[in-house]
Write a protein that holds these residues in place. Structure first.
Motif, PDB file in Angstrom:
ATOM      1  N   LEU A 210       0.847  -1.196   0.000  1.00  0.00           N
ATOM      2  CA  LEU A 210       0.000   0.000   0.000  1.00  0.00           C
ATOM      3  C   LEU A 210       0.881   1.244   0.000  1.00  0.00           C
ATOM      4  O   LEU A 210       1.866   1.314   0.735  1.00  0.00           O
ATOM      5  CB  LEU A 210      -0.893   0.004   1.243  1.00  0.00           C
ATOM      6  N   VAL A 211       0.502   2.214  -0.825  1.00  0.00           N
ATOM      7  CA  VAL A 211       1.136   3.530  -0.814  1.00  0.00           C
ATOM      8  C   VAL A 211       0.124   4.540  -0.290  1.00  0.00           C
ATOM      9  O   VAL A 211      -0.971   4.674  -0.849  1.00  0.00           O
ATOM     10  CB  VAL A 211       1.593   3.962  -2.220  1.00  0.00           C
ATOM     11  N   ILE A 212       0.481   5.235   0.783  1.00  0.00           N
ATOM     12  CA  ILE A 212      -0.344   6.338   1.274  1.00  0.00           C
ATOM     13  C   ILE A 212       0.374   7.627   0.937  1.00  0.00           C
ATOM     14  O   ILE A 212       1.417   7.946   1.496  1.00  0.00           O
ATOM     15  CB  ILE A 212      -0.588   6.234   2.791  1.00  0.00           C
TER      16      ILE A 212
ATOM     17  N   ASN B 246      -9.800   7.435   5.535  1.00  0.00           N
ATOM     18  CA  ASN B 246      -9.541   6.331   4.603  1.00  0.00           C
ATOM     19  C   ASN B 246      -8.117   5.810   4.743  1.00  0.00           C
ATOM     20  O   ASN B 246      -7.867   4.604   4.716  1.00  0.00           O
ATOM     21  CB  ASN B 246      -9.802   6.786   3.167  1.00  0.00           C
ATOM     22  N   TYR B 247      -7.156   6.739   4.874  1.00  0.00           N
ATOM     23  CA  TYR B 247      -5.759   6.334   5.037  1.00  0.00           C
ATOM     24  C   TYR B 247      -5.591   5.457   6.272  1.00  0.00           C
ATOM     25  O   TYR B 247      -4.945   4.409   6.219  1.00  0.00           O
ATOM     26  CB  TYR B 247      -4.851   7.565   5.185  1.00  0.00           C
ATOM     27  N   VAL B 248      -6.162   5.904   7.375  1.00  0.00           N
ATOM     28  CA  VAL B 248      -6.014   5.166   8.639  1.00  0.00           C
ATOM     29  C   VAL B 248      -6.640   3.781   8.533  1.00  0.00           C
ATOM     30  O   VAL B 248      -6.054   2.776   8.960  1.00  0.00           O
ATOM     31  CB  VAL B 248      -6.630   5.959   9.804  1.00  0.00           C
ATOM     32  N   GLN B 249      -7.813   3.704   7.947  1.00  0.00           N
ATOM     33  CA  GLN B 249      -8.494   2.411   7.812  1.00  0.00           C
ATOM     34  C   GLN B 249      -7.693   1.464   6.918  1.00  0.00           C
ATOM     35  O   GLN B 249      -7.547   0.269   7.226  1.00  0.00           O
ATOM     36  CB  GLN B 249      -9.901   2.613   7.245  1.00  0.00           C
ATOM     37  N   ALA B 250      -7.162   1.982   5.821  1.00  0.00           N
ATOM     38  CA  ALA B 250      -6.377   1.142   4.914  1.00  0.00           C
ATOM     39  C   ALA B 250      -5.077   0.702   5.571  1.00  0.00           C
ATOM     40  O   ALA B 250      -4.643  -0.452   5.430  1.00  0.00           O
ATOM     41  CB  ALA B 250      -6.076   1.904   3.625  1.00  0.00           C
ATOM     42  N   LEU B 251      -4.448   1.614   6.302  1.00  0.00           N
ATOM     43  CA  LEU B 251      -3.219   1.288   7.026  1.00  0.00           C
ATOM     44  C   LEU B 251      -3.459   0.136   8.000  1.00  0.00           C
ATOM     45  O   LEU B 251      -2.667  -0.817   8.067  1.00  0.00           O
ATOM     46  CB  LEU B 251      -2.713   2.526   7.763  1.00  0.00           C
ATOM     47  N   GLU B 252      -4.536   0.226   8.737  1.00  0.00           N
ATOM     48  CA  GLU B 252      -4.853  -0.829   9.704  1.00  0.00           C
ATOM     49  C   GLU B 252      -5.103  -2.158   9.000  1.00  0.00           C
ATOM     50  O   GLU B 252      -4.693  -3.222   9.491  1.00  0.00           O
ATOM     51  CB  GLU B 252      -6.067  -0.414  10.527  1.00  0.00           C
ATOM     52  N   ALA B 253      -5.739  -2.117   7.837  1.00  0.00           N
ATOM     53  CA  ALA B 253      -6.023  -3.350   7.103  1.00  0.00           C
ATOM     54  C   ALA B 253      -4.737  -4.021   6.625  1.00  0.00           C
ATOM     55  O   ALA B 253      -4.577  -5.240   6.735  1.00  0.00           O
ATOM     56  CB  ALA B 253      -6.936  -3.055   5.908  1.00  0.00           C
ATOM     57  N   TYR B 254      -3.820  -3.223   6.092  1.00  0.00           N
ATOM     58  CA  TYR B 254      -2.562  -3.797   5.599  1.00  0.00           C
ATOM     59  C   TYR B 254      -1.676  -4.251   6.754  1.00  0.00           C
ATOM     60  O   TYR B 254      -0.997  -5.279   6.647  1.00  0.00           O
ATOM     61  CB  TYR B 254      -1.826  -2.796   4.705  1.00  0.00           C
ATOM     62  N   ASN B 255      -1.649  -3.509   7.841  1.00  0.00           N
ATOM     63  CA  ASN B 255      -0.902  -3.952   9.024  1.00  0.00           C
ATOM     64  C   ASN B 255      -1.435  -5.286   9.526  1.00  0.00           C
ATOM     65  O   ASN B 255      -0.661  -6.190   9.895  1.00  0.00           O
ATOM     66  CB  ASN B 255      -0.978  -2.912  10.131  1.00  0.00           C
ATOM     67  N   ALA B 256      -2.751  -5.434   9.536  1.00  0.00           N
ATOM     68  CA  ALA B 256      -3.360  -6.682  10.007  1.00  0.00           C
ATOM     69  C   ALA B 256      -3.019  -7.857   9.098  1.00  0.00           C
ATOM     70  O   ALA B 256      -2.828  -8.989   9.567  1.00  0.00           O
ATOM     71  CB  ALA B 256      -4.864  -6.525  10.115  1.00  0.00           C
ATOM     72  N   ALA B 257      -2.912  -7.577   7.788  1.00  0.00           N
ATOM     73  CA  ALA B 257      -2.613  -8.635   6.823  1.00  0.00           C
ATOM     74  C   ALA B 257      -1.125  -8.886   6.672  1.00  0.00           C
ATOM     75  O   ALA B 257      -0.715  -9.847   6.015  1.00  0.00           O
ATOM     76  CB  ALA B 257      -3.213  -8.280   5.458  1.00  0.00           C
ATOM     77  N   GLY B 258      -0.301  -8.036   7.265  1.00  0.00           N
ATOM     78  CA  GLY B 258       1.148  -8.202   7.156  1.00  0.00           C
ATOM     79  C   GLY B 258       1.736  -7.658   5.878  1.00  0.00           C
ATOM     80  O   GLY B 258       2.872  -7.968   5.528  1.00  0.00           O
TER      81      GLY B 258
ATOM     82  N   LEU C   6      -1.282   9.617  11.283  1.00  0.00           N
ATOM     83  CA  LEU C   6      -0.912   8.405  10.557  1.00  0.00           C
ATOM     84  C   LEU C   6       0.191   7.628  11.277  1.00  0.00           C
ATOM     85  O   LEU C   6       0.125   6.400  11.391  1.00  0.00           O
ATOM     86  CB  LEU C   6      -0.461   8.761   9.140  1.00  0.00           C
ATOM     87  N   LEU C   7       1.179   8.331  11.758  1.00  0.00           N
ATOM     88  CA  LEU C   7       2.281   7.648  12.440  1.00  0.00           C
ATOM     89  C   LEU C   7       1.813   6.968  13.721  1.00  0.00           C
ATOM     90  O   LEU C   7       2.382   5.951  14.139  1.00  0.00           O
ATOM     91  CB  LEU C   7       3.407   8.640  12.740  1.00  0.00           C
ATOM     92  N   ALA C   8       0.778   7.528  14.335  1.00  0.00           N
ATOM     93  CA  ALA C   8       0.236   6.921  15.557  1.00  0.00           C
ATOM     94  C   ALA C   8      -0.718   5.779  15.267  1.00  0.00           C
ATOM     95  O   ALA C   8      -1.009   4.961  16.145  1.00  0.00           O
ATOM     96  CB  ALA C   8      -0.479   7.985  16.393  1.00  0.00           C
ATOM     97  N   ALA C   9      -1.194   5.694  14.024  1.00  0.00           N
ATOM     98  CA  ALA C   9      -2.239   4.728  13.686  1.00  0.00           C
ATOM     99  C   ALA C   9      -1.708   3.355  13.312  1.00  0.00           C
ATOM    100  O   ALA C   9      -2.450   2.366  13.342  1.00  0.00           O
ATOM    101  CB  ALA C   9      -3.104   5.266  12.545  1.00  0.00           C
ATOM    102  N   GLY C  10      -0.443   3.276  12.922  1.00  0.00           N
ATOM    103  CA  GLY C  10       0.078   1.984  12.484  1.00  0.00           C
ATOM    104  C   GLY C  10       1.546   2.075  12.135  1.00  0.00           C
ATOM    105  O   GLY C  10       2.213   3.072  12.410  1.00  0.00           O
ATOM    106  N   SER C  11       2.057   1.016  11.516  1.00  0.00           N
ATOM    107  CA  SER C  11       3.477   0.950  11.183  1.00  0.00           C
ATOM    108  C   SER C  11       3.681   1.021   9.677  1.00  0.00           C
ATOM    109  O   SER C  11       2.833   0.580   8.894  1.00  0.00           O
ATOM    110  CB  SER C  11       4.091  -0.345  11.730  1.00  0.00           C
ATOM    111  N   PHE C  12       4.828   1.569   9.300  1.00  0.00           N
ATOM    112  CA  PHE C  12       5.172   1.756   7.889  1.00  0.00           C
ATOM    113  C   PHE C  12       6.489   1.052   7.588  1.00  0.00           C
ATOM    114  O   PHE C  12       7.467   1.194   8.329  1.00  0.00           O
ATOM    115  CB  PHE C  12       5.289   3.237   7.549  1.00  0.00           C
TER     116      PHE C  12
END
Length: 497
Positions: free
Chosen positions: A282-284, A296-308, A331-337
């Motif tokens: 994913l590219v944000i 939308n960014y946060v939701q997508a980030l969480e989805a990709y983090n969950a899927a690895g 964004l930085l607080a919402a997940g990992s990049f």
């Protein structure tokens, strides 16, 4: 060892006067670690056990400071006594089963292999990596069974892959030096398996400047891995899910196709959970920031983090407005990049500096050393590979830091080239997940070389004619590399910082 082991720049020590001279081994090893050595094997077949134990403890302490694995050659009992990271054993030494009993299940055990039979036997017995060779004749090891050359290494790698042992790590050893490293790695590469690195002795231990030698060797190894990354993209055609601004969507999609990815431009986060299951990235891209867009960014980030799946953040204009600074924090607080890519102003903003940006532009105010320090700091803080773009691109995972000096000034005259670099790198990190830094460096180098080739075309007169030529050159580099034609690699300028 629970963390992945980086075997790329493997140092084997030699304490004999003919190689070490009158220098202190610990000082030489420390300098080599500063230069970029990624794993150290202490080999001493002449000193008494007491001296070996004493020296091993000192070297182990030095390696721990650099967070680099430390192994001992042959003397597994010494490795067990000092509690180091593992041991390397030869064909005539203690067996793998006995070594494992002494060291425990989580220690590294490497095995020398000079033939297909030896390699397969060691892999089946549970070796963590193989030291393949001797590649060329060498003065540091007299008891070599045979000289197998790069073709012999390639045969062993091919058979490992064909026998279901393609995942085992491999380095080659014997007569490897800075001048032949890249050639050996390229010539040894098999279609389904490549070397993870090279093991050297005198190339570093006998060098006048061990740190510089280690850095140059590290750069050569990484450059040699660039085709592996691009070939992985060509084989896998990974999904590149771009949540990007409307200005560059078409351009980014075409670049994604050119480098071998399967791009999709999808800003609606409800699709992300399904797309994340497809094994891509994913590219944000924060080119257009709105409240709904950020959700939308946060939701997508969480989805990709969950899927690895790996996620790349492009904090466009991060320092331009309060809204953008706030969005980056969210964004930085919402997940990992996996990767964070930005220009100097954007990365400085993530570093906590107050930077005034004119839109997405950024004037350079820092020296190369200062830029590298900022990149390293941001990488450590966020557990990401960080890329700071510019005339010289700097990439770091917080421990390893490289510069890429490819590119052309016309890239700065076209809207969205920075965004499409993010798309390019997203394909690389999806297809080559076991070393995100190597993948990001490969994508950056490919992008820069393609720009240079495009700018050199006779029909290119400016930005308007540059864009189609640039896409063509990206495609050409990908196709050539997939067909094992890496002549363009001579243009790559990668060096360790």
């Amino acid at each position: 060892m629970t963390a992945p082991v980086d075997y790329s720049t493997y140092l084997v020590t030699d304490s004999t006067p003919g190689i070490l001279g009158d220098r202190d081994l610990c000082q030489v090893v420390e300098a080599a670690l500063q230069g970029g050595v990624t794993i150290v094997q202490y080999r001493d077949k002449h000193s008494s056990r007491d001296v070996v134990v004493e020296t091993a403890k000192k070297l182990h302490d030095i390696c721990k400071r650099f967070q680099v694995p430390f192994l001992i050659n042959d003397q597994v009992d010494v490795a067990a006594e000092i509690g180091c990271d593992g041991a390397h054993i030869g064909q005539d030494d203690l067996g793998i089963k006995q070594a494992r009993e002494l060291l425990g299940p989580n220690k590294i055990i490497g095995v020398t292999a000079s033939s297909v039979e030896e390699a397969l036997q060691a892999a089946k017995a549970g070796a963590d990596y193989l030291g393949i060779g001797t590649v060329y004749s060498t003065q540091t090891k007299k008891d070599t069974k045979s000289i197998i050359g790069p073709s012999g290494v390639r045969t062993i790698l091919s058979q490992l892959a064909a026998s279901g042992h393609g995942a085992i790590s491999t380095v080659c050893i014997g007569g490897i030096n800075i001048s032949n490293t890249q050639q050996v790695m390229t010539q040894s590469s098999a279609p389904a398996k490549s070397l993870d690195g090279v093991a050297v002795v005198s190339a570093i231990i006998a060098a006048a400047d061990p740190a510089a030698a280690a850095g140059e060797l590290s750069s050569k190894v990484l450059t040699a891995k660039v085709p592996d990354v691009i070939q992985a993209v060509a084989r896998k055609t990974p999904l590149s899910h771009n949540m990007t601004n409307l200005v560059v969507q078409n351009f980014a999609a075409n670049v994604g196709l050119a480098v071998g990815a399967s791009p999709i431009m999808a800003n609606y986060a409800e699709e992300a959970a399904d797309l994340a299951k497809l094994g891509g990235s994913l590219v944000i891209n924060m080119g257009t920031v709105t409240p709904d867009g950020l959700k939308n960014y946060v939701q997508a980030l969480e989805a990709y983090n969950a899927a690895g799946g790996p996620v790349l953040l492009d904090p466009v204009g991060a320092g331009a407005t309060a809204v953008r600074r706030s969005a980056v924090k969210t964004l930085l607080a919402a997940g990992s990049f996996a990767v964070i890519k930005g220009n100097e102003g954007e990365i400085q903003t993530l570093h906590g500096s107050t930077v005034t940006q004119r839109g997405v532009d950024s004037d350079s105010t820092l020296s190369l050393a200062q830029r590298a320090s900022v990149v390293q700091s941001v990488a450590r803080a966020h557990g990401s590979v960080v890329l700071m773009t510019g005339v010289t691109d700097i990439l770091s995972d917080g421990r390893r830091t490289f510069r890429v000096d490819n590119g052309h000034e016309l890239l700065a005259q076209v809207t969205g080239t920075g965004c499409t670099l993010g798309t390019t790198i997203s394909a690389m990190i999806a297809a080559y997940p076991h070393d995100t830094l190597v993948a990001a460096v490969a994508g950056t180098a490919m992008f820069g070389v393609a720009a240079e080739l495009a700018a050199g075309r006779a029909e290119v007169r400016g930005p308007g004619t540059f864009v189609p030529a640039f896409i063509d050159e990206l495609y050409g580099v990908r196709k050539a590399t997939a067909e094992n034609d890496s002549r363009w690699l001579s243009l790559v300028k990668i060096s360790r910082i």
